[in-house]
Design a protein around this motif. Structure first.
Motif, PDB file in Angstrom:
ATOM      1  N   VAL A 103       0.833  -1.201   0.000  1.00  0.00           N
ATOM      2  CA  VAL A 103       0.000   0.000   0.000  1.00  0.00           C
ATOM      3  C   VAL A 103       0.870   1.256   0.000  1.00  0.00           C
ATOM      4  CG1 VAL A 103      -1.817   1.258   1.223  1.00  0.00           C
ATOM      5  CG2 VAL A 103      -1.848  -1.251   1.164  1.00  0.00           C
ATOM      6  N   VAL A 104       1.932   1.242   0.793  1.00  0.00           N
ATOM      7  CA  VAL A 104       2.814   2.407   0.869  1.00  0.00           C
ATOM      8  C   VAL A 104       3.474   2.679  -0.485  1.00  0.00           C
ATOM      9  CG1 VAL A 104       4.880   3.355   1.964  1.00  0.00           C
ATOM     10  CG2 VAL A 104       3.194   2.116   3.344  1.00  0.00           C
ATOM     11  N   MET A 105       3.900   1.623  -1.178  1.00  0.00           N
ATOM     12  CA  MET A 105       4.536   1.865  -2.482  1.00  0.00           C
ATOM     13  C   MET A 105       3.524   2.423  -3.479  1.00  0.00           C
ATOM     14  SD  MET A 105       5.315  -1.821  -4.337  1.00  0.00           S
ATOM     15  CE  MET A 105       5.651  -2.834  -2.900  1.00  0.00           C
ATOM     16  N   LYS A 165      13.714  10.375   0.704  1.00  0.00           N
ATOM     17  CA  LYS A 165      12.714   9.925   1.664  1.00  0.00           C
ATOM     18  C   LYS A 165      12.043  11.145   2.298  1.00  0.00           C
ATOM     19  CE  LYS A 165      15.017   5.551   2.751  1.00  0.00           C
ATOM     20  NZ  LYS A 165      15.549   4.656   3.813  1.00  0.00           N
ATOM     21  N   GLN A 166      10.970  10.903   3.017  1.00  0.00           N
ATOM     22  CA  GLN A 166      10.190  11.993   3.601  1.00  0.00           C
ATOM     23  C   GLN A 166      11.037  12.904   4.475  1.00  0.00           C
ATOM     24  OE1 GLN A 166       7.355  11.010   6.766  1.00  0.00           O
ATOM     25  NE2 GLN A 166       5.756  12.174   5.683  1.00  0.00           N
ATOM     26  N   ASP A 167      12.031  12.344   5.177  1.00  0.00           N
ATOM     27  CA  ASP A 167      12.864  13.158   6.073  1.00  0.00           C
ATOM     28  C   ASP A 167      13.965  13.905   5.337  1.00  0.00           C
ATOM     29  OD1 ASP A 167      14.677  11.168   5.419  1.00  0.00           O
ATOM     30  OD2 ASP A 167      14.819  10.329   7.445  1.00  0.00           O
ATOM     31  N   GLY A 168      13.998  13.812   4.023  1.00  0.00           N
ATOM     32  CA  GLY A 168      14.987  14.524   3.231  1.00  0.00           C
ATOM     33  C   GLY A 168      16.245  13.736   2.939  1.00  0.00           C
ATOM     34  N   LEU A 222       9.628  -3.953  -1.929  1.00  0.00           N
ATOM     35  CA  LEU A 222       8.928  -4.988  -1.179  1.00  0.00           C
ATOM     36  C   LEU A 222       8.993  -4.775   0.332  1.00  0.00           C
ATOM     37  CD1 LEU A 222      10.069  -7.994  -3.360  1.00  0.00           C
ATOM     38  CD2 LEU A 222       7.757  -7.098  -3.160  1.00  0.00           C
ATOM     39  N   GLY A 223       9.937  -3.991   0.772  1.00  0.00           N
ATOM     40  CA  GLY A 223      10.025  -3.676   2.191  1.00  0.00           C
ATOM     41  C   GLY A 223       9.705  -2.224   2.492  1.00  0.00           C
ATOM     42  N   MET A 224       9.077  -1.524   1.567  1.00  0.00           N
ATOM     43  CA  MET A 224       8.909  -0.072   1.694  1.00  0.00           C
ATOM     44  C   MET A 224       8.101   0.300   2.941  1.00  0.00           C
ATOM     45  SD  MET A 224       7.664   2.656  -1.186  1.00  0.00           S
ATOM     46  CE  MET A 224       9.283   2.711  -1.980  1.00  0.00           C
ATOM     47  N   ASN A 225       8.716   1.084   3.807  1.00  0.00           N
ATOM     48  CA  ASN A 225       8.065   1.495   5.050  1.00  0.00           C
ATOM     49  C   ASN A 225       8.240   2.996   5.294  1.00  0.00           C
ATOM     50  OD1 ASN A 225      10.777   1.617   5.645  1.00  0.00           O
ATOM     51  ND2 ASN A 225      10.690   0.314   7.469  1.00  0.00           N
ATOM     52  N   PHE A 226       8.394   3.761   4.209  1.00  0.00           N
ATOM     53  CA  PHE A 226       8.578   5.204   4.339  1.00  0.00           C
ATOM     54  C   PHE A 226       7.833   5.911   3.221  1.00  0.00           C
ATOM     55  CE2 PHE A 226      11.967   3.568   1.637  1.00  0.00           C
ATOM     56  CZ  PHE A 226      11.937   4.420   0.547  1.00  0.00           C
ATOM     57  N   TYR A 227       7.429   7.165   3.527  1.00  0.00           N
ATOM     58  CA  TYR A 227       6.906   8.044   2.490  1.00  0.00           C
ATOM     59  C   TYR A 227       8.071   8.739   1.799  1.00  0.00           C
ATOM     60  CZ  TYR A 227       2.057   7.931   4.285  1.00  0.00           C
ATOM     61  OH  TYR A 227       0.790   7.570   4.661  1.00  0.00           O
TER      62      TYR A 227
END
Length: 364
Positions: free
Chosen positions: A168-170, A330-333, A349-354
């Motif tokens: 879902v995140v990807m 990544k979201q944090d820059g 497949l392991g994506m856990n960040f925006y």
């Protein structure tokens, strides 16, 4: 619950047949059975898997018995009971179409080595008679994102998430990145519904976003409720079919769709049993392989935007474009992908960040 979770695994996502010996002897007739997590009338995920079952019947006729299926099977002990009954009932191949069936699939497969088990979206293959298969839904999200970025009037686009898992995140990231490419002013609102199929919750999520000024909504849940909510806007809000075409909402609010096209895979696997070429496999295919289809782009989309979206679809299919192409932070820059670099499958497949630009946190 997390039926379509994708975890980083070196073996997963190769889209290749794994090493192993084919079942060399063909079969005169195959009994193919299906286990569904929802009702076949859900209009989305389960409906589309059942369309794949019907495609098998149409293709092979009396060479296959694909009449056995069970709807709305809970993920857990009930799944193991259903799978055991199917194996005892003479099923030669069983398709388990939800991530939460993974442990049950592998446990029952070990007890019935002569039955082939095919698990949708899983990554465990603990016995040689277990195969896994999935689709690159994020490729379709990129096409939706382009249309969203071009067509939003408020510069506010939305996404209804089911569960905060890598798949879902990807999808969220692909949607946003490709909207941002064509509209730098676009802002994304994500609402988590914490369900795969609950029309009331999905409608509430859509309504909440519309009240915030969102005028384009994508969803990763399975009912038509978000489109029904968008339809109340008298053309002010558009959206996309999810998992199936959802053509009843054409030409608007449903302006295109992501269609999960399982039929070719099911036909291929049943056919391999018939002709004796069946092997254990792990497949993760997308637009190129035909597992992800982009539904008709309707006349509600301006001609130039439609042409642009179709080109993006075709470029993804040919390999000329990857939806995750750097530079991307990544979201944090912090840097993720350098200029021109494309995302490795393991990262997806392991994506856990925006990605950078999306507000809010991914729930834990």
């Amino acid at each position: 619950m997390k039926r379509r979770t994708l975890l980083a695994s070196a073996a997963t996502a190769l889209g290749l047949t794994l090493s192993g010996t084919a079942w060399a002897e063909g079969m005169d007739k195959v009994k193919a059975c299906f286990v569904y997590v929802g009702p076949i009338g859900d209009g989305g995920w389960t409906y589309q898997h059942d369309q794949g079952r019907l495609a098998v019947i149409e293709k092979f006729g009396d060479k296959v018995d694909a009449s056995t299926y069970q709807e709305s099977v809970p993920e857990g002990a009930d799944a193991e009971r259903v799978l055991t009954q199917m194996a005892l009932g003479g099923c030669n191949i069983i398709f388990t179409t939800s991530f939460g069936y993974m442990d049950a699939t592998n446990a029952v497969a070990k007890k019935f080595p002569n039955v082939k088990f095919e698990h949708a979206t899983g990554f465990k293959r603990e016995a040689p008679n277990v195969s896994t298969y999935n689709a690159r839904f994020y490729e379709g999200r990129a096409v939706e994102g382009l249309i969203a970025g071009r067509m939003t009037k408020s510069n506010k686009i939305g996404y209804i998430g089911s569960f905060p898992i890598p798949e879902v995140v990807m999808g969220i990231n692909a949607y946003y990145l490709n909207a941002k490419k064509v509209n730098p002013d676009v802002e994304l609102t994500v609402v988590w519904a914490y369900t795969w199929f609950d029309p009331a919750k999905e409608a509430d999520a859509a309504k909440a976003m519309i009240e915030q000024g969102v005028d384009v909504i994508a969803s990763h849940t399975d009912s038509t409720a978000p489109l029904a909510e968008a339809a109340k806007s008298n053309g002010a809000v558009i959206g996309f079919g999810q998992a199936s075409d959802m053509a009843e909402y054409k030409p608007s609010p449903r302006v295109t769709s992501i269609i999960d096209n399982w039929g070719p895979y099911y036909i291929d696997r049943v056919g391999a049993l018939l002709d004796g070429t069946y092997e254990q496999a792990d497949v993760w295919a997308g637009i190129k392989g035909g597992e992800v289809l982009i539904g008709e782009i309707t006349e509600a989309v301006p001609a130039e935007v439609k042409a642009e979206a179709e080109k993006l679809r075709d470029d993804i299919a040919s390999g000329a474009y990857h939806p995750f192409t750097g530079p991307i932070n990544k979201q944090d820059g912090s840097p993720w992908l350098a200029e021109g670099q494309t995302a490795p499958d393991g990262d997806l497949l392991g994506m856990n960040f925006y990605v950078e630009g999306i507000s809010g946190d991914i729930p834990q």
